[in-house]
Write a protein that holds these residues in place. Structure first.
Motif, PDB file in Angstrom:
ATOM      1  N   SER A 201      -2.531   2.431  -8.042  1.00 49.48           N
ATOM      2  CA  SER A 201      -3.346   1.649  -7.122  1.00 49.48           C
ATOM      3  C   SER A 201      -2.564   0.411  -6.688  1.00 49.48           C
ATOM      4  O   SER A 201      -1.669  -0.059  -7.388  1.00 49.48           O
ATOM      5  CB  SER A 201      -4.650   1.224  -7.795  1.00 49.48           C
ATOM      6  OG  SER A 201      -4.387   0.260  -8.808  1.00 49.48           O
ATOM      7  N   GLU A 202      -2.919  -0.107  -5.515  1.00 47.42           N
ATOM      8  CA  GLU A 202      -2.248  -1.316  -5.032  1.00 47.42           C
ATOM      9  C   GLU A 202      -2.484  -2.487  -5.976  1.00 47.42           C
ATOM     10  O   GLU A 202      -1.619  -3.339  -6.172  1.00 47.42           O
ATOM     11  CB  GLU A 202      -2.748  -1.653  -3.625  1.00 47.42           C
ATOM     12  CG  GLU A 202      -1.897  -2.684  -2.901  1.00 47.42           C
ATOM     13  CD  GLU A 202      -2.315  -2.831  -1.446  1.00 47.42           C
ATOM     14  OE1 GLU A 202      -1.657  -3.615  -0.726  1.00 47.42           O
ATOM     15  OE2 GLU A 202      -3.302  -2.181  -1.027  1.00 47.42           O
ATOM     16  N   ALA A 203      -3.653  -2.515  -6.612  1.00 47.97           N
ATOM     17  CA  ALA A 203      -3.965  -3.598  -7.549  1.00 47.97           C
ATOM     18  C   ALA A 203      -3.004  -3.603  -8.729  1.00 47.97           C
ATOM     19  O   ALA A 203      -2.680  -4.665  -9.282  1.00 47.97           O
ATOM     20  CB  ALA A 203      -5.404  -3.451  -8.031  1.00 47.97           C
ATOM     21  N   THR A 204      -2.529  -2.415  -9.111  1.00 47.89           N
ATOM     22  CA  THR A 204      -1.603  -2.326 -10.242  1.00 47.89           C
ATOM     23  C   THR A 204      -0.305  -3.067  -9.949  1.00 47.89           C
ATOM     24  O   THR A 204       0.293  -3.684 -10.836  1.00 47.89           O
ATOM     25  CB  THR A 204      -1.306  -0.857 -10.576  1.00 47.89           C
ATOM     26  OG1 THR A 204      -2.519  -0.189 -10.905  1.00 47.89           O
ATOM     27  CG2 THR A 204      -0.338  -0.740 -11.754  1.00 47.89           C
TER      28      THR A 204
ATOM     29  N   GLN B 191      -0.687  -6.589 -10.728  1.00 49.26           N
ATOM     30  CA  GLN B 191      -0.776  -6.877 -12.154  1.00 49.26           C
ATOM     31  C   GLN B 191       0.605  -7.105 -12.737  1.00 49.26           C
ATOM     32  O   GLN B 191       0.766  -7.753 -13.771  1.00 49.26           O
ATOM     33  CB  GLN B 191      -1.461  -5.717 -12.887  1.00 49.26           C
ATOM     34  CG  GLN B 191      -2.939  -5.559 -12.565  1.00 49.26           C
ATOM     35  CD  GLN B 191      -3.524  -4.304 -13.185  1.00 49.26           C
ATOM     36  OE1 GLN B 191      -2.843  -3.569 -13.902  1.00 49.26           O
ATOM     37  NE2 GLN B 191      -4.807  -4.059 -12.926  1.00 49.26           N
TER      38      GLN B 191
ATOM     39  N   ARG C 224       0.842  -1.206   0.000  1.00 49.09           N
ATOM     40  CA  ARG C 224       0.000   0.000   0.000  1.00 49.09           C
ATOM     41  C   ARG C 224       0.873   1.249   0.000  1.00 49.09           C
ATOM     42  O   ARG C 224       0.596   2.212  -0.723  1.00 49.09           O
ATOM     43  CB  ARG C 224      -0.924  -0.005   1.226  1.00 49.09           C
ATOM     44  CG  ARG C 224      -1.838   1.220   1.304  1.00 49.09           C
ATOM     45  CD  ARG C 224      -2.799   1.104   2.468  1.00 49.09           C
ATOM     46  NE  ARG C 224      -3.684  -0.040   2.299  1.00 49.09           N
ATOM     47  CZ  ARG C 224      -4.622  -0.397   3.178  1.00 49.09           C
ATOM     48  NH1 ARG C 224      -4.781   0.303   4.291  1.00 49.09           N
ATOM     49  NH2 ARG C 224      -5.397  -1.432   2.951  1.00 49.09           N
TER      50      ARG C 224
END
Length: 210
Positions: free
Chosen positions: A50-53, A56, A41
């Protein structure tokens, strides 16, 4: 009549490679400040994504840390500095110059490796594909630096007790060990004595036990 508003263009999409580099550099900056307590984070916030990136690009935090190890071990700059050391200088002068060229590189690499070892990262993830790839990159980078150190000893190859590569590896190991001792920087008053020890051995010339 009101003129139509100009069409807004999206910023060009960042390539996966550039995004990977940005995440790794942001992580390294945070590790230098906070150690491995840093979270994904925090990395996302520092990188402006974003943390999701992050996930990925990297399977998990361990894969990200391996990428940090590989980035830290990159040796392009230090290889250029080692190649610029004149071979017509004395062996002692060449080895001292090499220590100066390696100082920042070894300190940087040692810091990250020490953090990873402190949490058992390299041991716990040794068998994973990501860890194996990361460690391979580190090993290849170190081998390239040792080969460059060996090249500095090439003019004296016929006079050496051991092959240049073996001596270069011993010298690299010595410098790396000293770089991890925070109260004993590489370029201190003892380094010339250590280089003399490496070049001339433990006994003075003419010693009956030589």
């Amino acid at each position: 009549m009101t003129a139509p508003a100009p069409e807004r263009r999206r910023a060009p999409k960042m390539s996966p490679q550039l995004r990977r580099q940005m995440i790794v550099r942001s992580t390294l900056a945070l590790i230098a400040e906070h150690g491995l307590a840093v979270t994904t984070r925090q990395v996302a916030r520092a990188a402006g994504i974003s943390e999701a990136t992050i996930f990925q690009v990297f399977a998990d935090k361990h894969e990200l840390l391996n990428a940090c190890m590989a980035e830290t071990a990159r040796s392009d700059d230090v290889l250029r500095e080692l190649a610029d050391i004149p071979l017509d200088a004395s062996v002692t002068a060449r080895l001292l110059a090499a220590a100066g060229a390696l100082e920042t590189y070894l300190t940087r690499m040692g810091t990250v490796v020490a953090y990873l070892e402190a949490v058992g990262h390299t041991r716990a993830r040794r068998q994973s594909t990501a860890s194996t790839a990361g460690m391979r990159e580190v090993r290849e980078a170190v081998e390239s630096v040792v080969a460059s150190l060996a090249a500095l000893l090439a003019p004296e190859e016929d006079s050496l007790r051991l092959p240049p590569l073996q001596i270069a590896q011993a010298y690299f190991d010595l410098l790396f060990a000293r770089s991890r001792e925070l109260d004993r920087p590489l370029r201190d008053s003892q380094l010339p004595d250590l280089v003399q020890l490496l070049v001339h051995g433990a006994l003075v010339a003419g010693s009956p036990r030589r």
